[in-house]
Design a protein around this motif. Structure first.
Motif, mmCIF file in Angstrom:
data_model
loop_
_atom_site.group_PDB
_atom_site.id
_atom_site.type_symbol
_atom_site.label_atom_id
_atom_site.label_comp_id
_atom_site.label_asym_id
_atom_site.label_seq_id
_atom_site.Cartn_x
_atom_site.Cartn_y
_atom_site.Cartn_z
ATOM 1 N N GLU A 1 36.179 35.022 36.803
ATOM 2 C CA GLU A 1 35.944 35.210 38.235
ATOM 3 C C GLU A 1 36.081 36.658 38.667
ATOM 4 N N SER B 1 47.653 34.657 31.301
ATOM 5 C CA SER B 1 47.462 35.047 32.698
ATOM 6 C C SER B 1 46.715 36.369 32.742
ATOM 7 N N VAL B 2 46.124 36.646 33.900
ATOM 8 C CA VAL B 2 45.361 37.881 34.062
ATOM 9 C C VAL B 2 46.275 39.096 33.950
ATOM 10 N N ASN C 1 46.996 36.123 39.226
ATOM 11 C CA ASN C 1 47.163 35.112 38.192
ATOM 12 C C ASN C 1 46.597 33.756 38.605
ATOM 13 N N ASP C 2 46.228 33.619 39.876
ATOM 14 C CA ASP C 2 45.585 32.384 40.320
ATOM 15 C C ASP C 2 44.099 32.371 39.968
ATOM 16 N N LEU C 3 43.598 33.480 39.463
ATOM 17 C CA LEU C 3 42.191 33.592 39.104
ATOM 18 C C LEU C 3 42.014 33.486 37.597
ATOM 19 N N THR C 4 40.802 33.136 37.192
ATOM 20 C CA THR C 4 40.444 33.166 35.776
ATOM 21 C C THR C 4 39.709 34.473 35.494
ATOM 22 N N PRO C 5 39.765 34.968 34.272
ATOM 23 C CA PRO C 5 39.074 36.231 33.964
ATOM 24 C C PRO C 5 37.584 36.197 34.284
ATOM 25 N N GLU D 1 36.653 40.345 29.037
ATOM 26 C CA GLU D 1 35.985 39.290 28.270
ATOM 27 C C GLU D 1 36.456 39.242 26.821
ATOM 28 N N GLN E 1 53.778 34.602 33.415
ATOM 29 C CA GLN E 1 53.131 35.708 34.118
ATOM 30 C C GLN E 1 53.917 36.999 33.924
ATOM 31 N N THR F 1 42.335 37.614 25.251
ATOM 32 C CA THR F 1 42.849 36.278 25.569
ATOM 33 C C THR F 1 44.291 36.410 26.021
ATOM 34 N N THR G 1 36.460 39.974 43.124
ATOM 35 C CA THR G 1 35.856 38.855 42.407
ATOM 36 C C THR G 1 34.333 38.995 42.391
#
Length: 247
Positions: free
Chosen positions: A210, A150-151, A204-208, A144, A175, A147, A239
């Motif tokens: 999630e 990508s994850v 990397n298809d997820l947001t932090p 959180e 990425q 920034t 997730t």
């Protein structure tokens, strides 16, 4: 001869010889008194679940040479001076001090709360203390405050033994390339196996927002769970799910 007898008689009259046995007798009395002063302290040592602690060290405080260990039932018996304090130690548990007495019941507490931390292993979860392999974990709270595009770039620096490099800053190509403990395969893809909720995927298809946690299995023990695809490490992404309570 008369002169010699006279000198001996005068020497005996001073009480010099009489003082010798008195001194020895006093020493013997002090020794016996010290022996009588000792008491036998007994007790039982258990963990927080009430199970006996086998092999816990019980030491008389201030006398480190006087130490015993608990038996199969967690019981101990030690000879100490009256009013002594006993220090009980065991690997992974906090030092506990108790007063010496008879049938003293002692409960040992875990030394670190990290031992009860839950980590993802294979297709389930285990307590970290039960896991033999090397595992690093990042939770949602750590993500959180960061920034990134990508994850994979956001977890850079959080996981020991994990190297993440970014070769491009172009949108969609920023990425990071992940390597677990260096390059372990030559002629094949050295990337680790990435599982999202137990299925192969791309973090990397997820947001932090999630992500609940990210665990990295770094050594060869992971191959026993996932097979040869885990030769270069495994990254497990969990997730978030719904929880009871306020919305």
């Amino acid at each position: 001869m008369k002169i010699r007898k006279t000198l001996v008689a005068a020497w005996l009259a001073t009480g010099a010889i009489a003082a010798v046995p008195v001194t020895l007798q006093a020493g013997e009395t002090a020794q016996s008194t010290s022996s009588i002063a000792k008491i036998t302290a007994t007790g039982t040592v258990v963990d927080e679940e009430g199970e006996p602690m086998i092999g816990a060290s019980v030491t008389e405080k201030g006398n480190p040479s006087n130490v015993v260990t608990t038996d199969l039932n967690g019981h101990y018996a030690i000879r100490v001076a009256p009013g002594s304090t006993l220090e009980i130690t065991y690997v992974g548990y906090s030092l506990t001090a108790v007063k010496a007495g008879e049938d003293v019941h002692t409960v040992m507490k875990s030394a670190s709360q990290d031992l009860s931390e839950v980590v993802v292993v294979g297709y389930g979860v285990q307590k970290k203390v039960n896991v033999v392999g090397s595992i690093s974990t990042v939770d949602s709270k750590q993500l959180e405050g960061r920034t990134g595009g990508s994850v994979s770039n956001m977890i850079n620096g959080y996981l020991s033994g994990v190297t993440i490099t970014q070769s491009s800053g172009s949108p969609g190509s920023d990425q990071g390339t992940i390597r677990v403990r260096g390059v372990g395969s030559f002629g094949a893809d050295p990337s680790p196996l990435i599982l999202v909720d137990g299925l192969p995927g791309n973090m990397n298809d997820l947001t932090p927002a999630e992500i609940e946690s990210i665990s990295v299995l770094k050594d060869a023990a992971s191959a026993a769970i996932y097979g040869s695809r885990a030769a270069n490490g495994v990254i497990l992404v969990t997730t978030k799910n719904g929880r009871e309570g306020k919305t």
